[in-house]
Scaffold this motif. Structure first.
Motif, PDB file in Angstrom:
ATOM      1  N   LEU A 120       0.814  -1.210   0.000  1.00  0.00           N
ATOM      2  CA  LEU A 120       0.000   0.000   0.000  1.00  0.00           C
ATOM      3  C   LEU A 120       0.849   1.262   0.000  1.00  0.00           C
ATOM      4  CD1 LEU A 120      -2.866  -0.932   2.488  1.00  0.00           C
ATOM      5  CD2 LEU A 120      -3.053  -0.628   0.020  1.00  0.00           C
ATOM      6  N   ASN A 121       2.051   1.174   0.535  1.00  0.00           N
ATOM      7  CA  ASN A 121       2.919   2.337   0.622  1.00  0.00           C
ATOM      8  C   ASN A 121       3.893   2.457  -0.542  1.00  0.00           C
ATOM      9  OD1 ASN A 121       1.831   3.384   3.003  1.00  0.00           O
ATOM     10  ND2 ASN A 121       3.031   1.941   4.229  1.00  0.00           N
ATOM     11  N   GLU A 122       3.823   1.573  -1.536  1.00  0.00           N
ATOM     12  CA  GLU A 122       4.719   1.644  -2.695  1.00  0.00           C
ATOM     13  C   GLU A 122       4.404   2.889  -3.507  1.00  0.00           C
ATOM     14  OE1 GLU A 122       4.325  -2.016  -4.815  1.00  0.00           O
ATOM     15  OE2 GLU A 122       5.705  -3.059  -3.491  1.00  0.00           O
ATOM     16  N   GLU A 123       5.433   3.357  -4.193  1.00  0.00           N
ATOM     17  CA  GLU A 123       5.334   4.600  -4.921  1.00  0.00           C
ATOM     18  C   GLU A 123       4.315   4.558  -6.058  1.00  0.00           C
ATOM     19  OE1 GLU A 123       8.042   8.106  -6.550  1.00  0.00           O
ATOM     20  OE2 GLU A 123       8.682   6.814  -4.952  1.00  0.00           O
ATOM     21  N   PRO A 124       4.207   3.491  -6.866  1.00  0.00           N
ATOM     22  CA  PRO A 124       3.224   3.523  -7.961  1.00  0.00           C
ATOM     23  C   PRO A 124       1.791   3.710  -7.445  1.00  0.00           C
ATOM     24  CG  PRO A 124       4.712   1.668  -8.272  1.00  0.00           C
ATOM     25  CD  PRO A 124       5.037   2.279  -6.936  1.00  0.00           C
ATOM     26  N   LEU A 125       1.438   3.063  -6.345  1.00  0.00           N
ATOM     27  CA  LEU A 125       0.085   3.201  -5.798  1.00  0.00           C
ATOM     28  C   LEU A 125      -0.120   4.607  -5.242  1.00  0.00           C
ATOM     29  CD1 LEU A 125      -2.641   1.957  -5.087  1.00  0.00           C
ATOM     30  CD2 LEU A 125      -1.640   1.208  -2.933  1.00  0.00           C
ATOM     31  N   GLN A 126       0.868   5.140  -4.543  1.00  0.00           N
ATOM     32  CA  GLN A 126       0.760   6.479  -3.987  1.00  0.00           C
ATOM     33  C   GLN A 126       0.610   7.516  -5.093  1.00  0.00           C
ATOM     34  OE1 GLN A 126       0.361   7.358  -0.794  1.00  0.00           O
ATOM     35  NE2 GLN A 126       0.294   5.164  -0.362  1.00  0.00           N
ATOM     36  N   ASN A 127       1.351   7.346  -6.199  1.00  0.00           N
ATOM     37  CA  ASN A 127       1.240   8.275  -7.338  1.00  0.00           C
ATOM     38  C   ASN A 127      -0.142   8.173  -7.982  1.00  0.00           C
ATOM     39  OD1 ASN A 127       3.797   9.268  -6.998  1.00  0.00           O
ATOM     40  ND2 ASN A 127       4.742   7.815  -8.428  1.00  0.00           N
ATOM     41  N   ALA A 128      -0.635   6.952  -8.106  1.00  0.00           N
ATOM     42  CA  ALA A 128      -1.960   6.759  -8.706  1.00  0.00           C
ATOM     43  C   ALA A 128      -3.032   7.417  -7.839  1.00  0.00           C
ATOM     44  CB  ALA A 128      -2.254   5.276  -8.888  1.00  0.00           C
ATOM     45  N   LEU A 129      -2.877   7.323  -6.517  1.00  0.00           N
ATOM     46  CA  LEU A 129      -3.851   7.940  -5.617  1.00  0.00           C
ATOM     47  C   LEU A 129      -3.819   9.458  -5.727  1.00  0.00           C
ATOM     48  CD1 LEU A 129      -3.515   5.753  -2.375  1.00  0.00           C
ATOM     49  CD2 LEU A 129      -5.447   5.840  -3.947  1.00  0.00           C
ATOM     50  N   LYS A 130      -2.612  10.028  -5.905  1.00  0.00           N
ATOM     51  CA  LYS A 130      -2.489  11.477  -6.032  1.00  0.00           C
ATOM     52  C   LYS A 130      -3.102  11.976  -7.334  1.00  0.00           C
ATOM     53  CE  LYS A 130       1.614  11.815  -3.185  1.00  0.00           C
ATOM     54  NZ  LYS A 130       3.057  12.009  -3.174  1.00  0.00           N
ATOM     55  N   SER A 131      -3.072  11.142  -8.366  1.00  0.00           N
ATOM     56  CA  SER A 131      -3.592  11.580  -9.663  1.00  0.00           C
ATOM     57  C   SER A 131      -5.111  11.405  -9.778  1.00  0.00           C
ATOM     58  CB  SER A 131      -2.895  10.827 -10.801  1.00  0.00           C
ATOM     59  OG  SER A 131      -3.235   9.444 -10.735  1.00  0.00           O
ATOM     60  N   LEU A 132      -5.738  10.789  -8.792  1.00  0.00           N
ATOM     61  CA  LEU A 132      -7.199  10.641  -8.834  1.00  0.00           C
ATOM     62  C   LEU A 132      -7.860  12.005  -8.725  1.00  0.00           C
ATOM     63  CD1 LEU A 132      -7.914   7.545  -6.546  1.00  0.00           C
ATOM     64  CD2 LEU A 132      -8.255   7.702  -9.001  1.00  0.00           C
ATOM     65  N   PRO A 133      -8.929  12.238  -9.463  1.00  0.00           N
ATOM     66  CA  PRO A 133      -9.593  13.550  -9.378  1.00  0.00           C
ATOM     67  C   PRO A 133     -10.346  13.655  -8.053  1.00  0.00           C
ATOM     68  CG  PRO A 133     -10.821  12.109 -10.839  1.00  0.00           C
ATOM     69  CD  PRO A 133      -9.554  11.371 -10.456  1.00  0.00           C
TER      70      PRO A 133
END
Length: 196
Positions: free
Chosen positions: A37-50
């Motif tokens: 859950l704390n990996e960078e790809p998931l965190q980036n995807a969460l930040k890009s959510l509208p």
């Protein structure tokens, strides 16, 4: 019936769930899930959510519903308090009355509305039946038996009416019905007497 079936299915589901084997995952699985859950790809995807912000009227509707519930609750308590206060005041007022009075009245029974407990038609019917028992030929006739059955039905109707009238009949309509049934009984009794 539907509720009974729903309850049966609910109980069956509870029993089935209780019979399932329990499983506790090892600690390293939880650690791995937390790391993923704390990996960078998931965190980036969460930040890009509208992000979505509801309109102001939606928040206003929610607030109004909450306030409306509070107002209804307050109104209910207010009404209950008022009823209690009025009831208690009325109770105190009635118990503190010093000019209590007792009154009585006397009712006169209208003899025209009263019926005899043992009508004359029933007395005559009893005589006819006792005579009929000695004269068996007439008693065995199917028309005579039909009339006898009809009379018995009418007699039970008069007994029901007498029970409805009670000791102090005050209903003219019941008296009228009683006299109609008595007339019908007399007619049946006359037919039976003519056969003998």
């Amino acid at each position: 019936m539907i509720l009974k079936n729903m309850e049966h299915h609910r109980n069956s589901l509870k029993d089935a769930l209780a019979k399932l084997p329990s499983f506790q995952p090892a600690d390293f699985i939880w650690t791995e899930i937390n790391r993923s859950l704390n990996e960078e790809p998931l965190q980036n995807a969460l930040k890009s959510l509208p992000t979505q912000e509801p309109d102001d009227f939606i928040w206003e509707n929610i607030e109004n519903k909450i306030d409306g519930t509070k107002r209804k609750s307050k109104m209910w308590w207010y009404a209950a308090a008022m009823i209690f206060t009025i009831g208690f005041t009325g109770f105190l007022y009635n118990t503190n009355k010093s000019d209590s009075s007792i009154s009585y009245s006397q009712e006169v029974i209208d003899s025209r509305l009263q019926t005899k407990k043992d009508p004359v038609t029933d007395q005559e019917y009893a005589k006819l039946v006792s005579y009929c028992e000695a004269e068996t030929v007439v008693c065995n006739d199917k028309n005579f038996k039909r009339l006898k059955q009809e009379y018995e039905t009418l007699r039970s109707a008069t007994q029901e009416l007498q029970r409805a009238m009670g000791n102090y009949n005050t209903e003219p309509e019941l008296t009228r019905q009683f006299s109609i049934v008595e007339q019908e009984k007399a007619e049946v009794l006359n037919k039976m007497a003519k056969m003998i």
